[in-house]
Design an enzyme around this catalytic site. Structure first.
Site, PDB file in Angstrom:
ATOM      1  N   LEU A 150      10.220 -35.889  -4.711  1.00 53.00           N
ATOM      2  CA  LEU A 150      11.492 -35.479  -3.800  1.00 53.00           C
ATOM      3  C   LEU A 150      12.335 -36.957  -3.380  1.00 53.00           C
ATOM      4  O   LEU A 150      13.758 -36.596  -3.787  1.00 53.00           O
ATOM      5  CB  LEU A 150      11.293 -34.733  -2.612  1.00 53.00           C
ATOM      6  CG  LEU A 150      10.913 -33.145  -3.206  1.00 53.00           C
ATOM      7  CD1 LEU A 150      10.486 -32.560  -2.188  1.00 53.00           C
ATOM      8  CD2 LEU A 150      12.250 -32.687  -3.696  1.00 53.00           C
ATOM      9  N   ALA A 196       3.384 -36.092   2.869  1.00 53.49           N
ATOM     10  CA  ALA A 196       2.335 -35.127   1.889  1.00 53.49           C
ATOM     11  C   ALA A 196       3.040 -35.770   0.431  1.00 53.49           C
ATOM     12  O   ALA A 196       4.286 -36.620   0.317  1.00 53.49           O
ATOM     13  CB  ALA A 196       3.176 -33.723   1.890  1.00 53.49           C
ATOM     14  N   PHE A 197       2.346 -35.300  -0.504  1.00 52.82           N
ATOM     15  CA  PHE A 197       2.440 -35.882  -2.033  1.00 52.82           C
ATOM     16  C   PHE A 197       3.953 -35.481  -2.338  1.00 52.82           C
ATOM     17  O   PHE A 197       4.568 -36.236  -3.299  1.00 52.82           O
ATOM     18  CB  PHE A 197       1.538 -35.412  -3.005  1.00 52.82           C
ATOM     19  CG  PHE A 197       1.765 -33.994  -3.241  1.00 52.82           C
ATOM     20  CD1 PHE A 197       2.382 -33.513  -4.362  1.00 52.82           C
ATOM     21  CD2 PHE A 197       1.023 -32.730  -2.685  1.00 52.82           C
ATOM     22  CE1 PHE A 197       2.579 -32.239  -4.980  1.00 52.82           C
ATOM     23  CE2 PHE A 197       1.488 -31.540  -3.072  1.00 52.82           C
ATOM     24  CZ  PHE A 197       2.075 -31.215  -4.080  1.00 52.82           C
ATOM     25  N   LYS A 198       4.618 -34.356  -1.915  1.00 50.32           N
ATOM     26  CA  LYS A 198       5.746 -34.250  -2.293  1.00 50.32           C
ATOM     27  C   LYS A 198       7.046 -35.227  -2.176  1.00 50.32           C
ATOM     28  O   LYS A 198       7.784 -35.008  -2.812  1.00 50.32           O
ATOM     29  CB  LYS A 198       6.101 -32.772  -1.605  1.00 50.32           C
ATOM     30  CG  LYS A 198       5.238 -31.672  -1.735  1.00 50.32           C
ATOM     31  CD  LYS A 198       5.543 -30.213  -1.366  1.00 50.32           C
ATOM     32  CE  LYS A 198       4.536 -29.303  -2.161  1.00 50.32           C
ATOM     33  NZ  LYS A 198       3.550 -29.164  -1.339  1.00 50.32           N
ATOM     34  N   ASP A 199       6.576 -36.155  -1.317  1.00 48.41           N
ATOM     35  CA  ASP A 199       7.644 -37.138  -1.202  1.00 48.41           C
ATOM     36  C   ASP A 199       7.943 -37.961  -2.555  1.00 48.41           C
ATOM     37  O   ASP A 199       8.837 -38.447  -2.835  1.00 48.41           O
ATOM     38  CB  ASP A 199       7.138 -38.204  -0.165  1.00 48.41           C
ATOM     39  CG  ASP A 199       7.474 -37.558   1.369  1.00 48.41           C
ATOM     40  OD1 ASP A 199       8.475 -36.989   1.575  1.00 48.41           O
ATOM     41  OD2 ASP A 199       6.539 -38.132   2.196  1.00 48.41           O
TER      42      ASP A 199
END
Ligand SMILES: *Cc1c(COP(=O)(O)O)cnc(C)c1O
Length: 459
Positions: A112, A106-109
């Site tokens: 994060l 997901a884009f959150k990588d």
């Protein structure tokens, strides 16, 4: 660069303190004290940079040297991505910015992987440790756990709503066998999880006992790290000499706020088109100026099942001319009554370039099926909502619309299969996910129970 709280009653802080504290002590969110601007020549000079260097260049005005070897940290953070922000032509002037080729799909990588390394470096410099507290509607948790696992300076506790995340999402969190990783399944909604994390972070005793901080998009570094891919997408289609628009599916308003920041910095973005599911607080706010809380409806886009989008407060700060006291009043009224209104005149500028639309599950499924029929591509349901919003908006044929692909379709195989008849396989690195053993603790949505757990594992 110093950072101020959106509620105007906390001291301004430098970057590393903002990163490590997450939420401001007055309950507000940190924002840069001014938006830095890049001129056309500077933006042109970013063309063709390797992705980690682009991140370093776009982040530089926010850091002003606050982090040693930021470029090296960025290179390391993005080394495990299979692909970095590739663009795919969807036809009809629509493009897909694929942000789901990182370790948890997901884009959150993007934010994060960087934040975990920045935490470790910042804590090492202070010879300190910290507790990372997170609430997740699905994807933040796994991305945060993957970014923090086995880092010696960190413990991480992640709250997710029990039974309200997909099996793939849950397993990505609960099958990580690292001693510093702790999962709590809360018998409640994502908003309960987020409220509990905010309550704990707002408690001075707990904060100082455990050096607790947040990886939710209340943490400014999450937003900063996401700005770069808007530059990447726009540059690839001809910016700064050509305008582009973005369509972004929204939950906590973090991702789209990063697009707003990119525009503030001078990236020529014509429109920001925001898509939500039935939990349509943001779409309604843009339309009416009123902001009211409802019960969360569980949907096939669980990462967007949110009724209290935290980052809207950062937007409110600008809407109120960066008057922290006014934001504090508005948020106070909201906390008390569950609803609040912004005078229509204050929304005028925003409405010139931002619009919102919301879609129920059948509309989302139809868009997913349409994209598949026309392009043979499977997209995840969250991404489909962004595409649906783009399709529902009047478009200028000269301005391409970049739809933000927020997750890999294999994270939501049931919804994708229901809409298209095709079940997307998990990519190689997660192929054995369903064989790995799980570990989590189920708790009620009760502050004392959660706090006792947190103190026990991280104390
Ligand atoms: C987190 C998430 C969103 C929502 O992003 P926000 O920054 O919370 O608005 C959308 N889609 C997916 C797949 C997500 O994981």
């Amino acid at each position: 660069m110093r950072y101020v709280s959106t509620r105007g009653a906390a001291p301004a802080l430098p970057f590393d303190d903002v990163m490590l504290s997450g939420l401001a002590p007055d309950g507000g969110l940190y924002v840069p004290e001014a938006w830095p601007e890049l001129d056309g020549a500077k933006i042109s000079s970013l063309r063709g940079l390797p992705y980690p260097d682009l991140v370093a260049a776009v982040s530089a005005p926010f850091l002003e040297g606050a982090v040693d070897d930021f470029s090296g940290i960025a290179a390391d953070a993005y080394a495990s991505f299979e692909r970095l922000a590739p663009l795919t032509d969807l036809g009809n002037g629509l493009w897909l910015l694929e942000l789901f080729w990182g370790p948890t799909l997901a884009f959150k990588d993007y934010a994060l992987q960087l934040l975990g390394r920045l935490f470790q470096a910042g804590l090492d410099a202070r010879r300190a440790r910290a507790l990372v507290l997170g609430a997740t509607s699905g994807d933040t948790g796994s991305a945060a756990i993957e970014a923090c696992r086995d880092r010696s300076a960190l413990d991480i506790v992640v709250l997710h709503p029990h039974g309200r995340v997909s099996d793939v999402q849950r397993r990505q969190m609960t099958t990580v066998p690292s001693a510093n990783v702790h999962n709590v399944a809360v018998r409640g909604t994502f908003d309960d999880c987020q409220r509990l994390v905010k309550l704990m972070l707002a408690d001075p005793d707990l904060r100082s006992d455990l050096a607790a901080t947040s990886v939710n998009s209340i943490n400014w570094v999450r937003i900063m790290a996401q700005v770069a891919y808007y530059f990447a997408g726009a540059l690839a289609l001809g910016a700064p000499d050509r305008e582009v628009s973005f369509a972004v599916p929204t939950g906590n308003f973090g991702n789209v706020f990063a697009a707003y920041v990119a525009r503030k910095m001078g990236l020529p973005i014509r429109r920001l088109v925001i898509g939500t599911n039935q939990n349509n607080v943001v779409a309604r706010f843009l339309e009416t100026g009123r902001f009211s809380i409802d019960t969360v409806v569980p949907t096939i886009t669980p990462a967007m099942d949110i009724q209290v989008p935290s980052n809207l407060e950062r937007l409110l700060f600008d809407i109120y001319g960066r008057d922290g006291e006014a934001v504090r009043r508005v948020m106070g009224e909201f906390a008390e009554h569950g609803r609040v209104g912004v005078e229509p005149s204050r929304l005028q500028e925003l409405r010139g370039f931002v619009s919102g639309a919301w879609f129920d599950e059948s509309a989302t499924g139809r868009t997913l099926a349409e994209v598949f029929a026309e392009t043979s591509m499977l997209v995840d349901p969250h991404t489909a909502i962004g595409i649906a919003a783009a399709l529902a908006t009047e478009r200028d044929p000269d301005v391409p619309v970049i739809c933000v692909g927020t997750a890999h379709p294999a994270k939501f195989p049931d919804a994708v299969e229901a809409a298209t008849g095709v079940r997307p396989p998990l990519p190689g690195r997660l192929a054995d996910l369903f064989e790995r053993p799980e570990a989590m603790t189920v708790l009620p949505p009760d502050r004392h129970a959660i706090e006792a757990f947190v103190r026990r594992v991280a104390g």
